[in-house]
Enzyme design. Structure first.
Site, PDB file in Angstrom:
ATOM      1  N   SER A 185       2.517  -6.149   7.419  1.00 34.14           N
ATOM      2  CA  SER A 185       1.096  -6.130   7.787  1.00 34.14           C
ATOM      3  C   SER A 185       0.257  -6.884   6.767  1.00 34.14           C
ATOM      4  O   SER A 185      -0.693  -7.591   7.108  1.00 34.14           O
ATOM      5  CB  SER A 185       0.605  -4.684   7.903  1.00 34.14           C
TER       6      SER A 185
ATOM      7  N   LYS B 106       0.856  -1.192   0.000  1.00 33.75           N
ATOM      8  CA  LYS B 106       0.000   0.000   0.000  1.00 33.75           C
ATOM      9  C   LYS B 106       0.888   1.238   0.000  1.00 33.75           C
ATOM     10  O   LYS B 106       2.079   1.191   0.339  1.00 33.75           O
ATOM     11  CB  LYS B 106      -0.947   0.018   1.206  1.00 33.75           C
TER      12      LYS B 106
ATOM     13  N   GLY C 153       4.334  -4.081   4.008  1.00 36.84           N
ATOM     14  CA  GLY C 153       4.572  -5.455   3.592  1.00 36.84           C
ATOM     15  C   GLY C 153       4.317  -6.482   4.679  1.00 36.84           C
ATOM     16  O   GLY C 153       3.628  -7.482   4.461  1.00 36.84           O
TER      17      GLY C 153
ATOM     18  N   PRO D  24       9.691  -4.184  -0.349  1.00 32.07           N
ATOM     19  CA  PRO D  24      10.836  -3.786   0.485  1.00 32.07           C
ATOM     20  C   PRO D  24      10.421  -3.551   1.931  1.00 32.07           C
ATOM     21  O   PRO D  24       9.283  -3.154   2.216  1.00 32.07           O
ATOM     22  CB  PRO D  24      11.332  -2.496  -0.180  1.00 32.07           C
TER      23      PRO D  24
ATOM     24  N   ASP E 180      -2.053  -1.215  10.806  1.00 32.64           N
ATOM     25  CA  ASP E 180      -2.564  -1.161   9.441  1.00 32.64           C
ATOM     26  C   ASP E 180      -2.875  -2.546   8.873  1.00 32.64           C
ATOM     27  O   ASP E 180      -3.218  -2.669   7.696  1.00 32.64           O
ATOM     28  CB  ASP E 180      -1.610  -0.398   8.517  1.00 32.64           C
TER      29      ASP E 180
END
Length: 279
Positions: free
Chosen positions: A110, A12, A108, A101, A143
């Site tokens: 989450s 995201k 990533g 990354p 998140d």
């Protein structure tokens, strides 16, 4: 029970991020818009043979982007353990191949966590509804709930209170640059002065993208850019090469730009992670 599941946890970006207040529990209240990005890890899951010599309920192997630390503390394993608190689960093997990354502000870890919850639900027919999985996800990371639904959302609280937004960026070219600059969370918040913005980011993102540059702000840039001037340089380079809007995602250290045409990222940033997608 399904014998094998493979899924692709996505990333995201944050479209605007305002730190509005410091809470009594030490966390901060935020206002931001989460937007899904088609950059993904790969998560593979299959049941463990009863005779396999492992002391763990979830035997995890991580490949790809290097992640420091004990794999049993990975959010994928923690997601398994959280589900196992409520449901009887067989032991599983999990293979996580990292392409998103780390320490990038792209969610990533989450996402891996949330997709593990969904994979376990499907594999073992647990019957968990979306809200139940979102509630579990919220206990694992602020998140994480966003990645249960993976739809553009306005986030409040510490990032767990989500309101879906009818936001589309079809046809825009998204460019991401992630330099090798780690930003610890403590450092990111060290120089933040909480305040409410004049205009809410959820309202701004529903305006034309051309208006975002003057109004859509990530508060972390003001505190992090002076400590890491290279990040400010990358943002300016994105604008210099045609970005209509550019910003840092989350607390960094990835920068992204929205373009009408594909920019020459690899020649501009040969030593950094780069990715380009047409949305």
């Amino acid at each position: 029970m399904q014998q094998h599941i493979i899924d692709f946890p996505i990333a995201k970006i944050n479209l605007g991020l305002n730190v509005t207040a410091k809470r009594a529990d030490g966390y901060h209240d935020l206002e931001t818009v989460f937007f899904p990005v088609p950059l993904h890890d790969t998560l593979e899951l299959y049941p463990m043979h009863p005779d396999y010599p492992s002391a763990f309920g979830c035997d995890l192997k991580v490949t790809g982007v290097d992640i420091a630390g004990d794999e049993q503390r990975n959010l994928v394993v923690r997601a398994y353990n959280k589900v196992a608190e409520k449901y009887e689960l067989p032991r599983v093997h999990a293979h996580l191949h990292k392409a998103i990354p780390t320490q990038a502000g792209m969610g990533g870890g989450s996402s891996d966590c949330a997709f593990m919850l969904k994979a376990l639900n499907r594999m073992f027919g647990l019957g968990m509804e979306t809200q139940e999985m979102a509630d579990m996800a919220a206990q694992l990371g602020a998140d994480c709930p966003f990645f249960i639904s993976c739809q553009p959302s306005y986030a409040e609280g510490i990032g767990e209170k989500l309101t879906p937004l009818p936001l589309r960026l079809d046809g825009w070219v998204l460019a991401v640059v992630k330099p090798d600059i780690p930003i610890p969370t403590k450092e990111a918040f060290a120089h933040i002065t909480p305040h409410r913005p004049l205009k809410n980011c959820a309202d701004i993102v529903m305006q034309p993208v051309e208006t975002w540059r003057d109004e859509l702000v990530n508060d972390f840039e003001a505190s992090i850019f002076p400590q890491h001037p290279r990040l400010a340089e990358i943002k300016q380079q994105l604008y210099d090469h045609g970005a209509v809007y550019a910003a840092m995602s989350g607390s960094g250290s990835s920068l992204f730009g929205l373009f009408r045409d594909t920019p020459p990222l690899q020649s501009l940033f040969p030593d950094d992670f780069t990715a380009v997608f047409t949305l």
